[in-house]
Write a protein that holds these residues in place. Sequence first.
Motif, mmCIF file in Angstrom:
data_model
loop_
_atom_site.group_PDB
_atom_site.id
_atom_site.type_symbol
_atom_site.label_atom_id
_atom_site.label_comp_id
_atom_site.label_asym_id
_atom_site.label_seq_id
_atom_site.Cartn_x
_atom_site.Cartn_y
_atom_site.Cartn_z
ATOM 1 N N PHE A 106 5.131 -3.996 -2.633
ATOM 2 C CA PHE A 106 6.169 -3.175 -2.003
ATOM 3 C C PHE A 106 7.255 -3.996 -1.315
ATOM 4 C CE2 PHE A 106 2.959 -3.181 1.562
ATOM 5 C CZ PHE A 106 3.755 -3.749 2.544
ATOM 6 N N SER A 107 6.953 -5.263 -1.028
ATOM 7 C CA SER A 107 7.935 -6.102 -0.349
ATOM 8 C C SER A 107 9.019 -6.635 -1.290
ATOM 9 C CB SER A 107 7.236 -7.290 0.324
ATOM 10 O OG SER A 107 6.661 -8.146 -0.654
ATOM 11 N N MET A 152 6.585 4.834 2.342
ATOM 12 C CA MET A 152 5.583 3.773 2.383
ATOM 13 C C MET A 152 4.310 4.363 2.990
ATOM 14 S SD MET A 152 7.990 0.666 3.832
ATOM 15 C CE MET A 152 6.833 -0.657 3.421
ATOM 16 N N ASP A 153 3.277 4.507 2.160
ATOM 17 C CA ASP A 153 1.982 5.026 2.597
ATOM 18 C C ASP A 153 1.034 3.834 2.621
ATOM 19 O OD1 ASP A 153 -0.364 6.353 3.071
ATOM 20 O OD2 ASP A 153 -0.342 7.536 1.235
ATOM 21 N N LEU A 154 0.841 3.243 3.783
ATOM 22 C CA LEU A 154 0.191 1.944 3.891
ATOM 23 C C LEU A 154 -1.328 2.033 3.846
ATOM 24 C CD1 LEU A 154 2.543 0.526 6.664
ATOM 25 C CD2 LEU A 154 2.740 0.213 4.191
ATOM 26 N N GLY A 155 -1.942 0.871 3.700
ATOM 27 C CA GLY A 155 -3.396 0.817 3.706
ATOM 28 C C GLY A 155 -3.983 0.925 2.307
ATOM 29 N N VAL A 156 -5.276 1.182 2.264
ATOM 30 C CA VAL A 156 -6.006 1.260 0.999
ATOM 31 C C VAL A 156 -6.059 2.716 0.549
ATOM 32 C CG1 VAL A 156 -8.252 1.455 2.149
ATOM 33 C CG2 VAL A 156 -8.136 0.570 -0.188
ATOM 34 N N SER A 157 -5.915 2.951 -0.754
ATOM 35 C CA SER A 157 -5.905 4.323 -1.262
ATOM 36 C C SER A 157 -7.325 4.828 -1.472
ATOM 37 C CB SER A 157 -5.133 4.407 -2.577
ATOM 38 O OG SER A 157 -5.805 3.683 -3.592
ATOM 39 N N GLY A 187 7.225 -5.737 8.245
ATOM 40 C CA GLY A 187 8.460 -5.562 8.999
ATOM 41 C C GLY A 187 9.704 -5.835 8.173
ATOM 42 N N GLN A 188 9.712 -6.957 7.446
ATOM 43 C CA GLN A 188 10.877 -7.306 6.629
ATOM 44 C C GLN A 188 11.077 -6.308 5.497
ATOM 45 O OE1 GLN A 188 13.156 -9.882 7.284
ATOM 46 N NE2 GLN A 188 14.257 -8.602 5.804
ATOM 47 N N ALA A 189 9.969 -5.817 4.929
ATOM 48 C CA ALA A 189 10.085 -4.838 3.845
ATOM 49 C C ALA A 189 10.754 -3.553 4.337
ATOM 50 C CB ALA A 189 8.702 -4.525 3.270
ATOM 51 N N ILE A 190 10.383 -3.091 5.531
ATOM 52 C CA ILE A 190 11.010 -1.888 6.088
ATOM 53 C C ILE A 190 12.506 -2.110 6.257
ATOM 54 C CG2 ILE A 190 11.143 -0.389 8.119
ATOM 55 C CD1 ILE A 190 8.127 -0.903 8.503
ATOM 56 N N GLU A 191 12.887 -3.255 6.797
ATOM 57 C CA GLU A 191 14.313 -3.552 6.962
ATOM 58 C C GLU A 191 15.030 -3.593 5.616
ATOM 59 O OE1 GLU A 191 15.731 -6.399 9.765
ATOM 60 O OE2 GLU A 191 13.764 -6.603 10.727
ATOM 61 N N ASP A 192 14.403 -4.183 4.620
ATOM 62 C CA ASP A 192 15.027 -4.288 3.297
ATOM 63 C C ASP A 192 15.220 -2.910 2.664
ATOM 64 O OD1 ASP A 192 15.125 -7.020 3.553
ATOM 65 O OD2 ASP A 192 13.328 -7.398 2.346
ATOM 66 N N TYR A 193 14.244 -2.030 2.836
ATOM 67 C CA TYR A 193 14.401 -0.677 2.283
ATOM 68 C C TYR A 193 15.502 0.094 3.001
ATOM 69 C CZ TYR A 193 10.333 -0.944 -0.782
ATOM 70 O OH TYR A 193 9.464 -1.285 -1.792
ATOM 71 N N ILE A 194 15.598 -0.082 4.305
ATOM 72 C CA ILE A 194 16.646 0.618 5.044
ATOM 73 C C ILE A 194 18.029 0.146 4.604
ATOM 74 C CG2 ILE A 194 17.664 0.844 7.354
ATOM 75 C CD1 ILE A 194 14.768 1.046 8.425
ATOM 76 N N LYS A 195 18.145 -1.127 4.244
ATOM 77 C CA LYS A 195 19.430 -1.646 3.772
ATOM 78 C C LYS A 195 19.905 -0.942 2.508
ATOM 79 C CE LYS A 195 18.881 -6.315 5.672
ATOM 80 N NZ LYS A 195 18.581 -7.743 5.334
ATOM 81 N N ASN A 240 -4.580 -9.425 1.490
ATOM 82 C CA ASN A 240 -3.357 -8.889 0.884
ATOM 83 C C ASN A 240 -2.096 -9.159 1.693
ATOM 84 O OD1 ASN A 240 -4.560 -7.316 -1.506
ATOM 85 N ND2 ASN A 240 -5.788 -6.596 0.217
ATOM 86 N N LYS A 241 -2.241 -9.894 2.816
ATOM 87 C CA LYS A 241 -1.096 -10.274 3.662
ATOM 88 C C LYS A 241 -0.255 -9.050 4.043
ATOM 89 C CE LYS A 241 -2.435 -14.490 3.116
ATOM 90 N NZ LYS A 241 -3.273 -15.109 4.178
ATOM 91 N N GLU A 242 -0.928 -7.958 4.358
ATOM 92 C CA GLU A 242 -0.248 -6.678 4.560
ATOM 93 C C GLU A 242 0.704 -6.668 5.755
ATOM 94 O OE1 GLU A 242 -3.091 -3.386 4.434
ATOM 95 O OE2 GLU A 242 -4.368 -4.613 3.159
#
Length: 309
Positions: free
Chosen positions: A78-79, A98-103, A220-228, A213-215
């Motif tokens: 997702f990143s 973004m629905d985080l965690g394990v499904s 944080g950066q992924a959220i900012e990138d999506y908002i952009k 999984n380095k979740e």
Amino acid sequence: MLLHKSVLLDEVLDGLAVVPQGIYIDATLGGAGHSFEIAKRLESGLLIGVDQDEFAIARASEVLAQFNNKAKIVQANFSQVNHIINTCDISAVDGVLMDLGVSSFQLDDACRGFSYMQDASLDMRMDQNGDFSAYDVVNSYDEGHLRNIFLNYGEEKWSARIAQFIVKQREESPIKTTFELVGVIKAAIPKAARKDGPHPAKRVFQAIRIEVNKELSILGQAIEDYIKILRPSGRICVITFHSLEDRIVKSVFNKLKNPCDCPREIPICVCKKVPSIGIITKKPILPSESELNENPRARSAKLRIAQKL
């Protein structure tokens, strides 16, 4: 194929405010429950489903097959926001989930090693092509590193003792399976402390999964990138399942709503940084009692929503 009703489904659909011609990214596709309902509401729009798990991709392809050109699936973490939009030849979207965690299907698939309730090899890789697994964490990290992971990612108060017991056990032989690890955790936690609360292995398994999984490091950066890449008035919905994730989401939202970094003693802003979002949810949205009765796994879910200015 039976379609599992995803966590906070109605709240997500309301939060995204889906329009028929819009473009939406489900950045954590999973079982495709959210994506299915978003795609149903599209006419000329597009749903982009993203997941790094090849099994999730295969399942979602079946679930979304009926939507033809209204749904596109991308295998990626997702990143990897730029990769996702370049693959789909788009530059902006109307909404992101973004629905985080394990499904649920990952938890229910015993061979994946995510669940402390089923015996399996220690794995926990969301990307099956990765070469680093839960086995590597448990059997190669030193005692201090294990303690910090259990404490920081699992908020486990017995972290030091569990780490000590793991190191002692693996001196005799490697810890290879989930049940072997559960046995070590139970031995480390005093019996009186195991009487109440969640399963004694829950926090440790969560911490190891996050490390594998380095979740948190990418969130944080992924959220900012999506908002952009959100269009004006576009919305981002983020579902978290533990306090560490929620803290990151809240922090990023607050930073983008109030970006000024001028010293407090300066009476007026001179940095000229302006807000990029408005926060829709002053407090996170929680599952209703009826949803919790139907799906106990939703009990720790929190939904936060922001809108691009």
